[in-house]
Design a protein around this motif. Structure first.
Motif, PDB file in Angstrom:
ATOM      1  N   GLU A 145      56.644  19.600  52.217  1.00  0.00           N
ATOM      2  CA  GLU A 145      55.520  18.825  51.690  1.00  0.00           C
ATOM      3  C   GLU A 145      55.804  18.345  50.268  1.00  0.00           C
ATOM      4  O   GLU A 145      55.525  17.193  49.927  1.00  0.00           O
ATOM      5  CB  GLU A 145      54.238  19.660  51.715  1.00  0.00           C
ATOM      6  N   GLN A 146      56.378  19.218  49.444  1.00  0.00           N
ATOM      7  CA  GLN A 146      56.738  18.818  48.080  1.00  0.00           C
ATOM      8  C   GLN A 146      57.819  17.741  48.102  1.00  0.00           C
ATOM      9  O   GLN A 146      57.805  16.806  47.293  1.00  0.00           O
ATOM     10  CB  GLN A 146      57.236  20.044  47.293  1.00  0.00           C
ATOM     11  N   GLU A 147      58.760  17.871  49.047  1.00  0.00           N
ATOM     12  CA  GLU A 147      59.845  16.904  49.152  1.00  0.00           C
ATOM     13  C   GLU A 147      59.307  15.526  49.517  1.00  0.00           C
ATOM     14  O   GLU A 147      59.685  14.515  48.906  1.00  0.00           O
ATOM     15  CB  GLU A 147      60.854  17.364  50.205  1.00  0.00           C
ATOM     16  N   ILE A 148      58.405  15.468  50.506  1.00  0.00           N
ATOM     17  CA  ILE A 148      57.816  14.191  50.907  1.00  0.00           C
ATOM     18  C   ILE A 148      56.998  13.605  49.761  1.00  0.00           C
ATOM     19  O   ILE A 148      57.010  12.384  49.524  1.00  0.00           O
ATOM     20  CB  ILE A 148      56.944  14.364  52.160  1.00  0.00           C
ATOM     21  N   SER A 149      56.287  14.456  49.028  1.00  0.00           N
ATOM     22  CA  SER A 149      55.504  13.988  47.889  1.00  0.00           C
ATOM     23  C   SER A 149      56.405  13.337  46.846  1.00  0.00           C
ATOM     24  O   SER A 149      56.077  12.280  46.299  1.00  0.00           O
ATOM     25  CB  SER A 149      54.729  15.149  47.252  1.00  0.00           C
ATOM     26  N   THR A 150      57.542  13.982  46.580  1.00  0.00           N
ATOM     27  CA  THR A 150      58.488  13.435  45.600  1.00  0.00           C
ATOM     28  C   THR A 150      59.067  12.106  46.089  1.00  0.00           C
ATOM     29  O   THR A 150      59.175  11.140  45.322  1.00  0.00           O
ATOM     30  CB  THR A 150      59.628  14.430  45.356  1.00  0.00           C
ATOM     31  N   ILE A 151      59.432  12.042  47.362  1.00  0.00           N
ATOM     32  CA  ILE A 151      59.981  10.807  47.926  1.00  0.00           C
ATOM     33  C   ILE A 151      58.956   9.681  47.832  1.00  0.00           C
ATOM     34  O   ILE A 151      59.273   8.554  47.416  1.00  0.00           O
ATOM     35  CB  ILE A 151      60.411  11.025  49.389  1.00  0.00           C
ATOM     36  N   SER A 152      57.720   9.983  48.213  1.00  0.00           N
ATOM     37  CA  SER A 152      56.652   8.981  48.166  1.00  0.00           C
ATOM     38  C   SER A 152      56.455   8.444  46.760  1.00  0.00           C
ATOM     39  O   SER A 152      56.334   7.228  46.551  1.00  0.00           O
ATOM     40  CB  SER A 152      55.352   9.605  48.690  1.00  0.00           C
ATOM     41  N   ARG A 153      56.461   9.354  45.790  1.00  0.00           N
ATOM     42  CA  ARG A 153      56.254   8.936  44.403  1.00  0.00           C
ATOM     43  C   ARG A 153      57.388   8.037  43.924  1.00  0.00           C
ATOM     44  O   ARG A 153      57.159   7.019  43.263  1.00  0.00           O
ATOM     45  CB  ARG A 153      56.153  10.183  43.506  1.00  0.00           C
ATOM     46  N   TRP A 154      58.642   8.386  44.287  1.00  0.00           N
ATOM     47  CA  TRP A 154      59.770   7.587  43.837  1.00  0.00           C
ATOM     48  C   TRP A 154      59.821   6.230  44.539  1.00  0.00           C
ATOM     49  O   TRP A 154      60.312   5.248  43.967  1.00  0.00           O
ATOM     50  CB  TRP A 154      61.077   8.348  44.035  1.00  0.00           C
ATOM     51  N   LEU A 155      59.320   6.146  45.758  1.00  0.00           N
ATOM     52  CA  LEU A 155      59.238   4.847  46.423  1.00  0.00           C
ATOM     53  C   LEU A 155      58.274   3.937  45.672  1.00  0.00           C
ATOM     54  O   LEU A 155      58.547   2.741  45.481  1.00  0.00           O
ATOM     55  CB  LEU A 155      58.789   5.013  47.875  1.00  0.00           C
ATOM     56  N   LYS A 156      57.147   4.492  45.246  1.00  0.00           N
ATOM     57  CA  LYS A 156      56.183   3.697  44.480  1.00  0.00           C
ATOM     58  C   LYS A 156      56.789   3.278  43.139  1.00  0.00           C
ATOM     59  O   LYS A 156      56.647   2.122  42.712  1.00  0.00           O
ATOM     60  CB  LYS A 156      54.905   4.509  44.259  1.00  0.00           C
ATOM     61  N   ILE A 157      57.477   4.194  42.477  1.00  0.00           N
ATOM     62  CA  ILE A 157      58.116   3.876  41.197  1.00  0.00           C
ATOM     63  C   ILE A 157      59.168   2.786  41.382  1.00  0.00           C
ATOM     64  O   ILE A 157      59.274   1.849  40.576  1.00  0.00           O
ATOM     65  CB  ILE A 157      58.749   5.146  40.586  1.00  0.00           C
ATOM     66  N   GLU A 208      52.463  15.585  56.731  1.00  0.00           N
ATOM     67  CA  GLU A 208      53.172  16.431  55.756  1.00  0.00           C
ATOM     68  C   GLU A 208      52.741  16.279  54.292  1.00  0.00           C
ATOM     69  O   GLU A 208      53.054  17.130  53.486  1.00  0.00           O
ATOM     70  CB  GLU A 208      54.697  16.226  55.849  1.00  0.00           C
ATOM     71  N   SER A 209      52.034  15.223  53.935  1.00  0.00           N
ATOM     72  CA  SER A 209      51.715  15.119  52.512  1.00  0.00           C
ATOM     73  C   SER A 209      50.554  14.181  52.247  1.00  0.00           C
ATOM     74  O   SER A 209      50.560  13.031  52.672  1.00  0.00           O
ATOM     75  CB  SER A 209      52.938  14.639  51.733  1.00  0.00           C
ATOM     76  N   GLY A 210      49.545  14.692  51.504  1.00  0.00           N
ATOM     77  CA  GLY A 210      48.466  13.842  51.037  1.00  0.00           C
ATOM     78  C   GLY A 210      48.899  12.929  49.928  1.00  0.00           C
ATOM     79  O   GLY A 210      48.217  11.959  49.594  1.00  0.00           O
ATOM     80  N   ALA A 211      50.085  13.205  49.330  1.00  0.00           N
ATOM     81  CA  ALA A 211      50.584  12.362  48.247  1.00  0.00           C
ATOM     82  C   ALA A 211      50.907  10.964  48.748  1.00  0.00           C
ATOM     83  O   ALA A 211      50.842  10.002  47.984  1.00  0.00           O
ATOM     84  CB  ALA A 211      51.831  12.991  47.626  1.00  0.00           C
ATOM     85  N   ILE A 212      51.253  10.821  50.027  1.00  0.00           N
ATOM     86  CA  ILE A 212      51.532   9.495  50.581  1.00  0.00           C
ATOM     87  C   ILE A 212      50.298   8.621  50.449  1.00  0.00           C
ATOM     88  O   ILE A 212      50.375   7.468  50.023  1.00  0.00           O
ATOM     89  CB  ILE A 212      51.962   9.602  52.062  1.00  0.00           C
ATOM     90  N   GLU A 213      49.154   9.186  50.808  1.00  0.00           N
ATOM     91  CA  GLU A 213      47.897   8.445  50.703  1.00  0.00           C
ATOM     92  C   GLU A 213      47.613   8.053  49.254  1.00  0.00           C
ATOM     93  O   GLU A 213      47.145   6.944  48.972  1.00  0.00           O
ATOM     94  CB  GLU A 213      46.750   9.297  51.256  1.00  0.00           C
ATOM     95  N   GLN A 214      47.885   8.947  48.315  1.00  0.00           N
ATOM     96  CA  GLN A 214      47.603   8.671  46.914  1.00  0.00           C
ATOM     97  C   GLN A 214      48.527   7.599  46.344  1.00  0.00           C
ATOM     98  O   GLN A 214      48.099   6.729  45.588  1.00  0.00           O
ATOM     99  CB  GLN A 214      47.743   9.961  46.100  1.00  0.00           C
ATOM    100  N   ASP A 215      49.807   7.640  46.705  1.00  0.00           N
ATOM    101  CA  ASP A 215      50.788   6.717  46.126  1.00  0.00           C
ATOM    102  C   ASP A 215      50.691   5.320  46.724  1.00  0.00           C
ATOM    103  O   ASP A 215      51.013   4.331  46.059  1.00  0.00           O
ATOM    104  CB  ASP A 215      52.206   7.253  46.329  1.00  0.00           C
ATOM    105  N   ALA A 216      50.270   5.231  47.983  1.00  0.00           N
ATOM    106  CA  ALA A 216      50.293   3.951  48.690  1.00  0.00           C
ATOM    107  C   ALA A 216      49.186   3.022  48.197  1.00  0.00           C
ATOM    108  O   ALA A 216      48.073   3.452  47.908  1.00  0.00           O
ATOM    109  CB  ALA A 216      50.146   4.178  50.188  1.00  0.00           C
TER     110      ALA A 216
END
Length: 490
Positions: free
Chosen positions: A354-366, A400-408
């Motif tokens: 979950e942390q890994e997917i969150s990091t990937i999602s954030r870097w895609l947005k960046i 796997e990650s709520g961070a995807i929703e936040q970053d998108a």
């Protein structure tokens, strides 16, 4: 108090050691970039006019000062400001005494020297900017030194080193000088220009057009810096849909980059041949294509489409960022598609999934913001959607990650009709719904598509909203006059 004094002394000693470290190049000793005279001028301006602190603090913080003494005085300014106390020679002296820092500074004379020759705070903004620029230069030098040490370490991973360099450089780039705040209406001319552009464009997409008019009418086209997530359960057709978007974008002259982690380059090409040439996938796999020359003819059409494919199955964030940057620089790519997010890997093996997917999602947005292009990332959905009766996806179904929703910026789900509906109306088997569940500055709509996965094509049917119900496909068997009701929203 003594403990605090010791901590300050240790920190200053460490900082002084860093700053007195000189680099030998071409036989000359080089001192780290600094502007100590201007640092003193900024501090003196604040002592003469305490209102100047509010201006200087918009640009500077303690780390920006090269001189440890200047940094110490700046920190005193901050403490006084937080107490709503005036900032002048007397209040600064008392604060230094109470903190036991006056001796460390070198006495009262060090403070009074700052005001010599200072008339006011007229030039404080330009002085602050120069001080900040010198600070950025020192940070780049510091980063370079750290990277050199890491590169000499035989145990270091080269790809991790590249990723670390990108992170460090990005962190430095984010420390830009703060912009002044402005009245809400100050950007009205920019807004009017955007509206005029949309109006002159006949209401068409002003971002990168997807090739689907209805989708573009909802999103305004894919905008630079956006991260768009398109999620679905396996075998629903998200890869086919993304291929159609790539073709639609490229057909309008916008180069597209595709990172396909699931399929090989030739598999992606086979799908493209089916899509462009109208060949059935099964015929392409079995070789039942007559005449064979038709594939060459289709290939010539595909050759004209500016689509660039990378099929590296073990794609890390750092490798993706490097390749994406190259695509944008070399081929002027305006859109990148990743198929799919969960197959990418992060750099830190200590993270859970979950942390890994969150990091990937954030870097895609960046990355989207850095390269100023939209990035579409396909994503899996959790099995929870299968447990609901109507199987309509929700944001919580992102796997796997709520961070995807936040970053998108946009989250869209693809789903099919229920088995019972398909049993009643067999033509609904090809119907796919694209539900836009999140859009930062746009409407949330659902669009129906006729998905012919045998030839890899998706055609828009209509927007599902109120009475705006799309007509069923021509070949949709109808057992009653109510067949169109299946297109209504759940």
């Amino acid at each position: 108090m003594n403990q605090q004094r010791n901590q300050n002394q240790n920190w200053n000693n460490s900082k002084s050691s860093l700053k007195t470290n000189k680099n030998i190049e071409k036989g000359l000793l080089r001192v780290l970039p600094n502007a100590q005279d201007l640092e003193s001028a900024v501090l003196g301006a604040v002592l003469v006019d305490s209102r100047a602190y509010s201006i200087a603090s918009e640009y500077l913080y303690s780390e920006c000062f090269y001189s440890p003494k200047n940094e110490l005085i700046w920190n005193v300014f901050g403490r006084l400001n937080s107490k709503n106390s005036p900032i002048d020679i007397l209040t600064v002296m008392e604060e230094l005494k109470s903190a036991g820092e006056l001796e460390q500074l070198g006495g009262l004379g060090e403070i009074t020297k700052l005001t010599i020759g200072v008339i006011g705070s007229t030039n404080i903004t330009s002085h602050c900017k120069i001080v900040f620029e010198k600070y950025l230069q020192r940070e780049v030098i510091k980063m370079g030194s750290e990277l050199v040490e890491m590169a000499y370490d035989s145990n270091s991973d080269a790809f991790n080193l590249v990723e670390e360099a990108e992170k460090m450089l990005f962190n430095i780039s984010q420390r830009s000088v703060k912009s002044d705040y402005a009245h809400l209406s100050d950007k009205l001319p920019d807004l009017l220009n955007a509206v005029e552009l949309a109006k002159s464009n006949g209401g068409k997409a002003i971002g990168v057009p997807s090739g689907y008019p209805l989708l573009d009418s909802v999103t305004g086209g894919f905008q630079n810096g956006q991260l768009i997530i398109i999620a679905a359960r396996p075998a629903v057709g998200k890869s086919v849909f993304s291929l159609n978007i790539a073709k639609g974008v490229a057909s309008q002259g916008y180069p597209v980059g595709v990172f396909n982690l699931e399929m090989s380059h030739i598999e992606t090409l086979r799908r493209a041949v089916a899509n462009v040439g109208g060949h059935r996938m099964n015929d392409l796999k079995s070789g039942r294509i007559e005449p064979i020359e038709s594939i060459y003819q289709t290939g010539q059409l595909i050759e004209k489409l500016p689509i660039y494919v990378d099929d590296n199955a073990s794609l890390t964030v750092s490798i993706f960022r490097a390749k994406a940057r190259k695509m944008v620089t070399k081929h002027k790519v305006k859109l990148i598609i990743i198929d799919y997010l969960q197959l990418m890997t992060g750099e830190d093996k200590r993270n859970n999934r979950e942390q890994e997917i969150s990091t990937i999602s954030r870097w895609l947005k960046i990355t989207a913001k850095e390269l100023q292009i939209p990035i579409i990332a396909l994503s899996q959905m959790s099995r929870d959607v299968e447990k609901r009766g109507n199987k309509e996806p929700q944001l919580s179904d992102l796997r796997e990650s709520g961070a995807i929703e936040q970053d998108a910026d946009i989250v869209a789900f693809i789903y099919a009709r229920t088995e019972s509906e398909i049993e009643e109306y067999i033509g609904l088997k090809n119907i796919r719904m694209l539900k836009i569940a999140k859009q930062r500055d746009g409407a949330l709509e659902t669009i129906a598509f006729n998905a012919r996965n045998d030839v890899q094509t998706w055609d828009e049917l209509g927007i599902i909203q109120g009475k705006n119900i799309p007509e069923p496909p021509q070949n949709l068997p109808q057992r009653s006059n109510d067949a169109a009701l299946f297109f209504e929203p759940f």
